[in-house]
Design a protein around this motif. Structure first.
Motif, PDB file in Angstrom:
ATOM      1  N   PHE A 207      13.083  26.421 -68.340  1.00  0.00           N
ATOM      2  CA  PHE A 207      14.009  26.512 -67.206  1.00  0.00           C
ATOM      3  C   PHE A 207      14.545  25.132 -66.866  1.00  0.00           C
ATOM      4  O   PHE A 207      14.025  24.106 -67.330  1.00  0.00           O
ATOM      5  CB  PHE A 207      13.305  27.107 -65.983  1.00  0.00           C
ATOM      6  CG  PHE A 207      11.935  26.544 -65.723  1.00  0.00           C
ATOM      7  CD1 PHE A 207      11.753  25.267 -65.216  1.00  0.00           C
ATOM      8  CD2 PHE A 207      10.805  27.300 -66.007  1.00  0.00           C
ATOM      9  CE1 PHE A 207      10.491  24.754 -64.985  1.00  0.00           C
ATOM     10  CE2 PHE A 207       9.530  26.791 -65.781  1.00  0.00           C
ATOM     11  CZ  PHE A 207       9.369  25.513 -65.267  1.00  0.00           C
ATOM     12  N   ALA A 208      15.608  25.107 -66.063  1.00  0.00           N
ATOM     13  CA  ALA A 208      16.158  23.834 -65.596  1.00  0.00           C
ATOM     14  C   ALA A 208      15.159  23.197 -64.638  1.00  0.00           C
ATOM     15  O   ALA A 208      14.633  23.862 -63.747  1.00  0.00           O
ATOM     16  CB  ALA A 208      17.493  24.054 -64.913  1.00  0.00           C
ATOM     17  N   GLU A 209      14.898  21.912 -64.837  1.00  0.00           N
ATOM     18  CA  GLU A 209      13.909  21.222 -64.017  1.00  0.00           C
ATOM     19  C   GLU A 209      14.490  20.668 -62.721  1.00  0.00           C
ATOM     20  O   GLU A 209      13.772  20.062 -61.925  1.00  0.00           O
ATOM     21  CB  GLU A 209      13.275  20.086 -64.825  1.00  0.00           C
ATOM     22  CG  GLU A 209      12.505  20.584 -66.039  1.00  0.00           C
ATOM     23  CD  GLU A 209      11.888  19.459 -66.831  1.00  0.00           C
ATOM     24  OE1 GLU A 209      10.682  19.205 -66.660  1.00  0.00           O
ATOM     25  OE2 GLU A 209      12.614  18.826 -67.613  1.00  0.00           O
ATOM     26  N   PHE A 210      15.789  20.899 -62.508  1.00  0.00           N
ATOM     27  CA  PHE A 210      16.446  20.368 -61.318  1.00  0.00           C
ATOM     28  C   PHE A 210      17.167  21.492 -60.584  1.00  0.00           C
ATOM     29  O   PHE A 210      17.765  22.375 -61.202  1.00  0.00           O
ATOM     30  CB  PHE A 210      17.452  19.281 -61.707  1.00  0.00           C
ATOM     31  CG  PHE A 210      16.885  18.270 -62.662  1.00  0.00           C
ATOM     32  CD1 PHE A 210      16.037  17.277 -62.210  1.00  0.00           C
ATOM     33  CD2 PHE A 210      17.176  18.325 -64.017  1.00  0.00           C
ATOM     34  CE1 PHE A 210      15.500  16.351 -63.093  1.00  0.00           C
ATOM     35  CE2 PHE A 210      16.651  17.411 -64.905  1.00  0.00           C
ATOM     36  CZ  PHE A 210      15.803  16.416 -64.442  1.00  0.00           C
ATOM     37  N   ALA A 211      17.097  21.464 -59.284  1.00  0.00           N
ATOM     38  CA  ALA A 211      17.764  22.477 -58.462  1.00  0.00           C
ATOM     39  C   ALA A 211      19.265  22.213 -58.416  1.00  0.00           C
ATOM     40  O   ALA A 211      19.740  21.130 -58.737  1.00  0.00           O
ATOM     41  CB  ALA A 211      17.184  22.462 -57.049  1.00  0.00           C
ATOM     42  N   GLY A 212      19.999  23.239 -58.010  1.00  0.00           N
ATOM     43  CA  GLY A 212      21.429  23.069 -57.811  1.00  0.00           C
ATOM     44  C   GLY A 212      22.281  23.468 -58.988  1.00  0.00           C
ATOM     45  O   GLY A 212      23.506  23.357 -58.927  1.00  0.00           O
TER      46      GLY A 212
END
Length: 646
Positions: A343-348
């Motif tokens: 998954f993407a490790e950063f929000a947004g």
């Protein structure tokens, strides 16, 4: 113990002997060597997915390629990365990959720009005294936390190895490579792990101000396992909890108010339940006390969700842990899921999840969620496997009634192509390694290649396997040589009762813990006509101290204080009973099950005039990494089965 599950090449018989359709042949060594598999590694904020493609060859180690692909399956592109760079994930803006770059034989944290694809020079490099382990970026991408050994290099490292506990501490550096410093210097036994891969040992808090850190007693100097969770920031560490058992995986829960992790109440040191503890400190709580499966990986994503890989029998699914409970989210109905999602490790950014899936007729590939279901977006080896004639694979169940046990068991049966109902075939029972592991409904190259020789193969999930609840898992403690043996032997009884197995052509083969099971079995029964043991334990008392990892999950007693307890299942003491021809295979540089274990057994058997052969592989660890050695392993097995199980 966590021993490596492996694949071994078996040289197949010629296609003509089977009379298969034109252009098709049974799965054989060359198919295994060419087989390409894809594994999801990471996702970027824009939804692009990073994945690795692995495949073998005739010589040398396994090859690895790195690719990116859009979530809809379009735009697959092979990356031109330096050979010594192993990426771990995307940077915050998605323009680069971070990972580890080999410098002077040590892996060092590095960032390579995707825009400068093909460049051999990293955009950023952090040099630490003894190299770097895993790394995890902060939620806003401004910093990285790197697990590394803080000690100065040994000036005599080229001429000696000092036997001492490893050390792992926490190094925090800005995303541009500046401002690096060691945090929480008192934490020197941080557990290893791969962030996003179900085993992270350090994870940033949602606000990026601190990290939850998992530590464990080292193997050297301790005869027990204790785990500690601390919250660490630039000012120091604060202890949250101490757990009198093994722990793996960390994730912040309830908006940062709790920390979730995997642990157990059992003795076998295999985390299998989801636990939580208040971030402020307190008593840990088992949130899944009645789980009739095994939670084996756990990771939290940038949106605060906690993903758990759960083994349920011979299939694995991905559950979400929320509000103190597990809920099934994703399954691969035709087979199994390997690992928590990438998954993407950063929000947004995009809420992109990428899974690694496989089934008995297809290699591992990448899948994404479409319409609430998983759908593959890569198709490695599909064209190759279309030319291969594969037999059926079935999940089977039976009951071990030996000694009045009445233990329900499950296994995976693999049949040869063009199997004829009612015809008896040569049979091989294949106990897995671990032993705290399981076989899953995937393309198992070993089973397929043995089936390609005309065998029916049965992989039994004996007591001690994951996937069947803590009591089943824990029942192997101090009973590997009787309970697990009875279960494995009952698999052969079941195959015979079904009419699959020719009672005059029975064989057994296993590696590691399965290797012990093979060597032990031939001291207890003469029913098998041929046996192959790979890297098996043969002398428990010495093995407990000389393996490279903690092995008290088998038996925590002190060998010197109760030697008879360890001799009870040490096969070297029962060599006189062996009548089955035995082939012993072992890596000459094996630190998991030291090579002397196989050598001792071989010497004793040979001195007693038994039919035995031993082959070792120079420089090889627990299982050979060089393909020319793997191919020789295959040939040895084929020759042994061909000579003694006809």
């Amino acid at each position: 113990m966590k021993l490596i599950r492996f694949a071994i090449v078996i040289i197949g018989i010629t296609s003509a002997a089977w009379g298969q359709e034109a252009g098709q042949h049974p799965f054989d060594a060359h198919d295994w060597a060419r087989l390409r598999s894809a594994h999801a590694a990471a996702a970027a904020k824009d939804g692009e997915i990073l994945y690795q493609v692995s495949f073998g060859g005739e010589k040398g180690p396994t090859h690895h390629e790195w690719w990116v692909i859009a979530a809809d399956g379009s735009g697959a592109k092979k990356l031109d990365l330096p050979e010594d760079f192993k990426p771990q994930g995307f940077t915050h803006d998605g323009s680069s990959l971070y990972g580890f770059y080999k410098v002077n034989k040590q892996g060092q944290f590095a960032v390579f720009s995707l825009e400068a694809n093909g460049s051999s020079a990293p955009a950023m490099l952090v040099m630490l005294p003894r190299g770097s382990g895993s790394a995890v970026p902060s939620p806003d991408g401004s910093r990285y936390a790197i697990l590394a050994d803080p000690r100065a290099p040994d000036a005599l490292a080229e001429v000696r190895d000092v036997i001492e506990p490893d050390e792992t501490s926490l190094y925090v550096v800005n995303a541009d490579g500046t401002g690096g410093k060691w945090w929480c210097g008192n934490l020197k036994d941080i557990s290893g792990g791969i962030p996003g891969g179900g085993g992270a040992a350090a994870i940033w808090s949602p606000d990026g101000s601190s990290l939850a850190v998992l530590s464990a007693t080292p193997k050297i100097g301790f005869h027990y396992v204790r785990s500690t969770i601390d919250v660490c920031n630039a000012s120091g560490a604060r202890k949250v909890a101490e757990i009198g058992n093994s722990v793996s995986g960390l994730a912040w829960a309830e908006g940062g108010k709790e920390i979730a992790f995997l642990s157990t109440t059992g003795k076998v040191l295999t985390p299998d339940h989801v636990w939580t503890v208040a971030a402020a400190g307190g008593a840990p709580v088992d949130r899944t006390p009645k789980l009739d499966a095994s939670a084996v990986q756990l990771a939290g994503d940038a949106r605060g969700r906690i993903w758990v890989l759960v083994n349920r029998g011979v299939q694995s699914e991905v559950d979400q842990f929320a509000s103190g409970a597990l809920k099934t989210e994703y399954r691969w109905s035709a087979g199994t899921i390997s690992g928590v999602p990438a998954f993407a490790e950063f929000a947004g950014g995009d809420d992109q999840l990428a899974f690694t899936v496989s089934d008995p007729e297809h290699a591992s590939n990448v899948a994404v969620v479409k319409g609430g279901e998983l759908s593959k977006i890569t198709h490695e080896s599909d064209e190759q496997l279309a030319k291969v004639e594969l037999g059926a694979v079935k999940t089977v169940k039976w009951t071990n009634k030996n000694g009045g046990a009445n233990v329900p068991l499950q296994g995976i049966a693999t049949f040869p192509a063009r199997y004829v109902e009612g015809k008896k075939y040569p049979f091989l029972v294949l106990p897995h390694g671990g032993p705290e592991a399981n076989d899953t409904l995937a393309l198992d190259s070993l089973s397929r290649m043995i089936a390609g020789l005309g065998y029916v193969v049965l992989q039994p999930e004996y007591r001690g396997s994951t996937g069947y609840g803590e009591e089943f898992l824990d029942s192997i403690y101090q009973h590997f040589g009787d309970r697990a043996y009875e279960d494995v032997n009952s698999a052969t009884d079941y195959a015979s009762a079904q009419g699959w197995a020719d009672p005059n052509r029975l064989a057994i083969f296993g590696w590691s813990a399965g290797g012990f099971m093979t060597s032990w079995t031939v001291t207890q029964t003469g029913r098998y006509k041929a046996a192959v043991e790979g890297a098996g334990i043969t002398d428990w008392g010495s093995f407990m101290w000389t393996s490279d990892v903690q092995q008290i999950d088998y038996d925590a007693r002190w060998p010197a204080e109760d030697p008879e307890a360890f001799r009870r299942f040490s096969v070297v003491d029962f060599a006189a009973k062996v009548t089955t021809p035995l082939l012993i295979l072992h890596g000459a540089a094996d630190h998991r099950v030291p090579t002397y274990q196989g050598r001792e057994y071989f010497e004793v058997l040979a001195a007693r005039g038994k039919t035995v052969r031993m082959v070792t592989y120079p420089g090889s660890p627990h299982f050979p990494v060089l393909w020319e050695q793997r191919l020789n392993v295959a040939q040895e097995i084929v020759d042994w089965l061909g000579k003694y199980n006809q």
